[in-house]
Structure formats: C-alpha cells, structure tokens
Design a protein around this motif. Structure first.
Motif, PDB file in Angstrom:
ATOM      1  N   GLN A   1       0.834  -1.205   0.000  1.00 17.48           N
ATOM      2  CA  GLN A   1       0.000   0.000   0.000  1.00 17.48           C
ATOM      3  C   GLN A   1       0.862   1.245   0.000  1.00 17.48           C
ATOM      4  O   GLN A   1       0.565   2.217  -0.707  1.00 17.48           O
ATOM      5  CB  GLN A   1      -0.930  -0.011   1.214  1.00 17.48           C
ATOM      6  N   GLU A   2       1.938   1.246   0.776  1.00 16.58           N
ATOM      7  CA  GLU A   2       2.836   2.394   0.798  1.00 16.58           C
ATOM      8  C   GLU A   2       3.512   2.579  -0.556  1.00 16.58           C
ATOM      9  O   GLU A   2       3.685   3.709  -1.023  1.00 16.58           O
ATOM     10  CB  GLU A   2       3.871   2.223   1.901  1.00 16.58           C
TER      11      GLU A   2
ATOM     12  N   GLN B   1       1.042   4.206  -2.932  1.00 17.87           N
ATOM     13  CA  GLN B   1       0.931   5.639  -2.678  1.00 17.87           C
ATOM     14  C   GLN B   1       2.139   6.382  -3.231  1.00 17.87           C
ATOM     15  O   GLN B   1       2.010   7.471  -3.801  1.00 17.87           O
ATOM     16  CB  GLN B   1       0.783   5.902  -1.187  1.00 17.87           C
TER      17      GLN B   1
END
Length: 105
Positions: free
Chosen positions: A42-43, A46
């Motif tokens: 997820q990081e 982003q």
C-alpha cells in the motif's frame, strides 16, 4: 503407568500443534507487516501515485522549457523573447518602461 504415557502423548501433540500455530502466525504477521507485506504494498502504491504526478509535472515543465529554447534558436528568433532575456541577463530597462523600486527591509 498407562495414564502417564497417554498424558505425555497428549502434551506432545499439543506442543506440536502450538509450535505449528506459532510458525503459521509468524509467517502471517510477516505477510502483513513485513518488508514485502500488504502494508508495504500500500505504501508503494501511494509512492507510485505521488511520483507519477511529479513526473507529469516535470514533463510539462520540460516541454515549456523546450518551447522557450526553440524560440531562441537562430533559425527563427522571437524578438520579444530575445528582448526579455537580454534585459533579464544585463539588468537593463527600456527608457519607456515604468520601473517600481521596492525598498529592502
């Protein structure tokens, strides 16, 4: 004596199940929070979005710079662009220009 060996076999079985559960739990926790886990993914997603937007901004900035450089080429110099660059670099002003001096604080 029969009950003692039966207790030992039950405890051994429970210990093996407990160790197996701990191993599965360890890999499960690392799958979620580890270096390549779901949170890291997820990081990374982003960061990909942020870098993609920055790349688009930089491409637009480069296109603008290339457009300005094309106006200064010797094959077709834009007089206004040339005048602007000369005034900027030499720090000159046309006598007909209105110059407003801002005092330094």
């Amino acid at each position: 004596m029969v009950s003692r060996s039966r207790l030992k076999s039950v405890l051994t079985g429970l210990a093996l199940y407990a160790m197996a559960a701990m191993v599965v739990g360890y890999f499960g926790v690392n799958a979620y929070t580890g270096k390549y886990g779901l949170n890291a993914r997820q990081e990374l997603d982003q960061e990909i979005v942020a870098l993609t937007s920055e790349l688009a901004r930089l491409k637009a900035e480069r296109a603008e710079g290339e457009k300005r450089v094309a106006l200064l080429r010797s094959s077709g110099i834009d007089p206004d662009m040339l005048d602007e660059r000369v005034r900027y670099q030499l720090d000159y002003a046309n006598p007909r220009d209105l110059v407003h001096i801002i005092p330094q604080k």
